[in-house]
Design a protein around this motif. Structure first.
Motif, mmCIF file in Angstrom:
data_model
loop_
_atom_site.group_PDB
_atom_site.id
_atom_site.type_symbol
_atom_site.label_atom_id
_atom_site.label_comp_id
_atom_site.label_asym_id
_atom_site.label_seq_id
_atom_site.Cartn_x
_atom_site.Cartn_y
_atom_site.Cartn_z
ATOM 1 N N THR A 1 -16.832 -5.830 -5.252
ATOM 2 C CA THR A 1 -15.868 -5.608 -4.182
ATOM 3 C C THR A 1 -14.819 -6.704 -4.315
ATOM 4 N N PRO A 2 -13.516 -6.384 -4.185
ATOM 5 C CA PRO A 2 -12.496 -7.429 -4.331
ATOM 6 C C PRO A 2 -12.802 -8.628 -3.431
ATOM 7 N N ARG A 3 -12.594 -9.808 -3.981
ATOM 8 C CA ARG A 3 -12.962 -11.042 -3.283
ATOM 9 C C ARG A 3 -12.266 -11.172 -1.928
ATOM 10 N N HIS A 4 -10.995 -10.761 -1.853
ATOM 11 C CA HIS A 4 -10.264 -10.919 -0.592
ATOM 12 C C HIS A 4 -10.785 -9.956 0.480
ATOM 13 N N GLU B 1 6.644 -10.066 4.190
ATOM 14 C CA GLU B 1 5.401 -10.466 3.510
ATOM 15 C C GLU B 1 4.197 -9.810 4.161
ATOM 16 N N HIS B 2 4.221 -9.675 5.485
ATOM 17 C CA HIS B 2 3.145 -8.947 6.175
ATOM 18 C C HIS B 2 3.047 -7.514 5.657
ATOM 19 N N ASP B 3 4.193 -6.912 5.359
ATOM 20 C CA ASP B 3 4.184 -5.534 4.856
ATOM 21 C C ASP B 3 3.442 -5.420 3.529
ATOM 22 N N LYS B 4 3.285 -6.559 2.834
ATOM 23 C CA LYS B 4 2.555 -6.567 1.564
ATOM 24 C C LYS B 4 1.136 -7.111 1.699
ATOM 25 N N ASN B 5 0.865 -7.829 2.796
ATOM 26 C CA ASN B 5 -0.467 -8.406 3.025
ATOM 27 C C ASN B 5 -0.796 -8.357 4.519
ATOM 28 N N ASN B 6 -1.580 -7.358 4.913
ATOM 29 C CA ASN B 6 -1.936 -7.178 6.329
ATOM 30 C C ASN B 6 -3.120 -8.022 6.781
ATOM 31 N N ALA C 1 -1.663 -2.521 3.402
ATOM 32 C CA ALA C 1 -1.491 -3.357 2.204
ATOM 33 C C ALA C 1 -2.447 -4.533 2.266
ATOM 34 N N ASP C 2 -3.002 -4.912 1.119
ATOM 35 C CA ASP C 2 -3.964 -6.031 1.082
ATOM 36 C C ASP C 2 -3.483 -7.189 0.233
ATOM 37 N N GLY C 3 -2.191 -7.163 -0.131
ATOM 38 C CA GLY C 3 -1.633 -8.257 -0.922
ATOM 39 C C GLY C 3 -1.534 -7.961 -2.404
ATOM 40 N N TRP C 4 -2.102 -6.839 -2.819
ATOM 41 C CA TRP C 4 -2.132 -6.476 -4.239
ATOM 42 C C TRP C 4 -1.612 -5.049 -4.396
ATOM 43 N N SER C 5 -1.029 -4.765 -5.549
ATOM 44 C CA SER C 5 -0.545 -3.405 -5.782
ATOM 45 C C SER C 5 -1.719 -2.436 -5.733
ATOM 46 N N LEU D 1 -1.405 -15.060 -0.212
ATOM 47 C CA LEU D 1 -2.412 -14.004 -0.363
ATOM 48 C C LEU D 1 -3.653 -14.333 0.461
ATOM 49 N N GLY D 2 -4.496 -13.337 0.665
ATOM 50 C CA GLY D 2 -5.792 -13.547 1.288
ATOM 51 C C GLY D 2 -5.749 -13.539 2.805
ATOM 52 N N VAL D 3 -6.903 -13.864 3.379
ATOM 53 C CA VAL D 3 -7.093 -13.821 4.829
ATOM 54 C C VAL D 3 -6.382 -14.980 5.525
ATOM 55 N N ALA D 4 -6.379 -16.139 4.883
ATOM 56 C CA ALA D 4 -5.805 -17.339 5.508
ATOM 57 C C ALA D 4 -4.783 -17.972 4.565
ATOM 58 N N PRO D 5 -3.590 -17.365 4.452
ATOM 59 C CA PRO D 5 -2.575 -17.940 3.555
ATOM 60 C C PRO D 5 -2.142 -19.326 4.038
ATOM 61 N N ALA D 6 -1.596 -20.092 3.116
ATOM 62 C CA ALA D 6 -1.228 -21.480 3.433
ATOM 63 C C ALA D 6 -0.020 -21.554 4.356
ATOM 64 N N VAL D 7 0.760 -20.486 4.434
ATOM 65 C CA VAL D 7 1.956 -20.466 5.285
ATOM 66 C C VAL D 7 1.940 -19.192 6.130
ATOM 67 N N ASP D 8 2.656 -19.228 7.257
ATOM 68 C CA ASP D 8 2.804 -18.022 8.066
ATOM 69 C C ASP D 8 3.648 -17.003 7.301
ATOM 70 N N LEU D 9 3.257 -15.734 7.397
ATOM 71 C CA LEU D 9 3.961 -14.701 6.646
ATOM 72 C C LEU D 9 5.135 -14.146 7.443
#
Length: 511
Positions: free
Chosen positions: A168-171, A422-427, A392-396, A410-418
């Motif tokens: 299962t994808p890690r993210h 960017e949210h449209d690419k990583n929900n 979207a989960d951050g990956w194509s 990327l991921g659940v807890a990115p280093a910066v606010d999206l």
């Protein structure tokens, strides 16, 4: 990590050019070699401790003396044979090291017992010497690096194609773990463990969020010896999953050979606080192959339904589950589908249905899936069910599955606010934030939003207990104003006149 990945790529290429082309076989042989290397490291630690304390070695992995064929046990240690001439190294590993781990080491410990079927399958001395030398130079001094190295190797199984169903994808794992927030005292199970990704994810979460575990002897022992349980019937997966756990710093995970759907689960019933799983989809078993206690819950041959019944049996009252299911489980019209959904909604507490994008498991499967989150109560408790439509989960979402954002986004807890784009690419960060607010502001969201709550009465209304998000999601259609027919006719007459005028000019030009 870039240099280490290049080293692993080099080892992988050596296997392929040396005649071992099945990625799972490569992974299995690397697992054996890492296990052998770890045995030597453990004995070295024991020797240093004994020397510092001026006491005899308490735990001797490699006995004193020689094996039945007269080879000194000391020669079986990684640090001894790694510098030998290739043919001599091959002789020792093939004739002595592997029999040793099968017969002596496999008798000790929950993980080591999965090595009793270990088979040496590296075809030539030259290949063994290359792999041992390169593996010895991979810097794996600390737990984080060991875990990352093994995860990268596991990723190469997935990238090879047919074996991708094991991962299962890690993210997505990290998302499900973060949603469930494992507690230090939890007993956690994955009944379809594979490479143990969910158990590793839970362990990493506990290390990060609850460092106090390791300052308390009882909590530390629970973490290492009792917290993590996994079942699988594939011996190769048992070995790979066990090694994944060990290299992530979990000393004695309880990874067992068990056919979860066929074997009686009397000893495991009502045992677990948390289940995290992505069980096999779209299979079927004959009734006589299926454990009788599962058939008593729901009469079906479909594995995805049987696994849900199994989860309900394994959980203790108050236990929680986050599991991936194919969309068919949410709206299937068979009696078994409806009864299982009714049971989760009416007899227990259904917390959430999270719709996943259909490309999450590409290139191995394009099936649409969802995450079901529920709590076993035995007395109901469902009031409102939270739905989230992940786009979207951050990956194509094609077969390449390339990252759409920089790594720190990327991921659940990115280093910066999206930002919104960017949210449209990583929900994932938004999903986690809304989940935390599900009992407050989320309950007020309209059904046109990306997430919303649905009352139990709406779900139970027609008796089908349909859980597909599209059943409840509402679409806002923008109002479109059209010109009146008279205006449109006038526009057409004007166009006709312009065309006629243009034709006259053309006729004059060609005369």
């Amino acid at each position: 990590m870039g240099e280490i990945r290049n080293q692993i790529d080099g080892i992988w290429n050596d296997f392929w050019s040396g005649g071992v082309s099945n990625p799972l076989s490569v992974m299995e042989q690397l697992t054996y070699l890492l296990f052998i290397k770890r045995l030597d490291e453990l004995q070295t630690v024991e020797e240093r401790r004994a020397e510092a304390l001026k006491k005899p070695i308490e735990r001797r992995i490699f006995p004193e003396g020689a094996d039945d064929d007269g080879e000194p046990y000391d020669n079986l240690r990684w640090s001894r044979f790694k510098g030998l001439e290739p043919r001599e190294m091959y002789r020792i590993v093939d004739r002595h090291v592997f029999p040793f781990i099968r017969e002596k080491v496999a008798a000790e410990g929950a993980v080591a017992r999965h090595m009793k079927e270990a088979r040496f399958a590296i075809p030539t001395p030259a290949l063994l010497a290359k792999v041992v030398d390169k593996l010895d130079h991979v810097a794996m001094a600390d737990r984080d690096t060991k875990g990352d190295v093994y995860e990268y190797m596991l990723g190469k199984i997935a990238s090879a194609g047919q074996n991708g169903q094991f991962r299962t994808p890690r993210h997505i794992i990290n998302l499900m773990v973060a949603l469930m927030e494992p507690k230090p005292g939890d007993v956690i199970c994955d009944p379809a463990a594979g490479t143990c990704g969910f158990l590793v994810g839970a362990g990493e979460y506990l290390r990060d969020k609850h460092p106090e575990i390791f300052r308390d002897a009882a909590a530390r022992q629970h973490f290492h010896d009792k917290a993590f349980h996994g079942f699988d019937f594939d011996p190769t997966m048992l070995r790979i999953g066990s090694m994944n756990m060990i290299l992530h710093g979990i000393e004695n995970p309880l990874i067992e050979a068990r056919d979860s759907l066929s074997e009686d689960i009397a000893g495991e019933k009502d045992k677990y606080d948390l289940i995290l799983a992505n069980p096999p989809f779209a299979g079927s078993l004959d009734y006589e192959q299926t454990a009788a206690d599962l058939q008593r819950i729901v009469k079906t041959r479909k594995t995805e339904l049987l696994f849900l019944a199994l989860f309900l049996r394994l959980l203790k009252v108050g236990g929680r589950a986050a599991v991936i299911v194919p969309d068919g489980v949410l709206f299937g019209s068979s009696k078994a589908h409806k009864e299982l959904r009714r049971m989760i909604v009416e007899d227990h507490k259904l917390d959430a249905v999270i719709s996943l994008p259909s490309g999450v498991f590409r290139p191995y499967a394009g099936v649409s899936t969802a995450i079901l989150i529920f709590t076993k109560t035995g007395v109901g408790g469902t009031e409102n069910v939270w739905f989230y439509d992940m786009k979207a989960d951050g990956w194509s979402l094609d077969d390449k599955r390339q990252p759409l954002l920089a790594e720190d986004r990327l991921g659940v807890a990115p280093a910066v606010d999206l930002a919104q784009a960017e949210h449209d690419k990583n929900n994932l960060p938004d999903l986690l934030a809304r989940w935390a607010d599900r009992d407050a502001a989320e309950s007020e969201r309209p059904r046109t939003a990306q997430s919303f709550c649905v009352a139990k009465a709406d779900i139970a209304g027609d008796g089908s207990y349909d859980l597909s998000i599209n059943r409840y999601k509402e679409t806002v259609h923008a109002a479109v104003e059209h010109d009146s027919p008279a205006v449109i006719i006038a526009q057409l007459r004007k166009l006709e006149a312009e065309i006629a005028e243009g034709l006259v000019k053309l006729e004059e030009m060609v005369r």
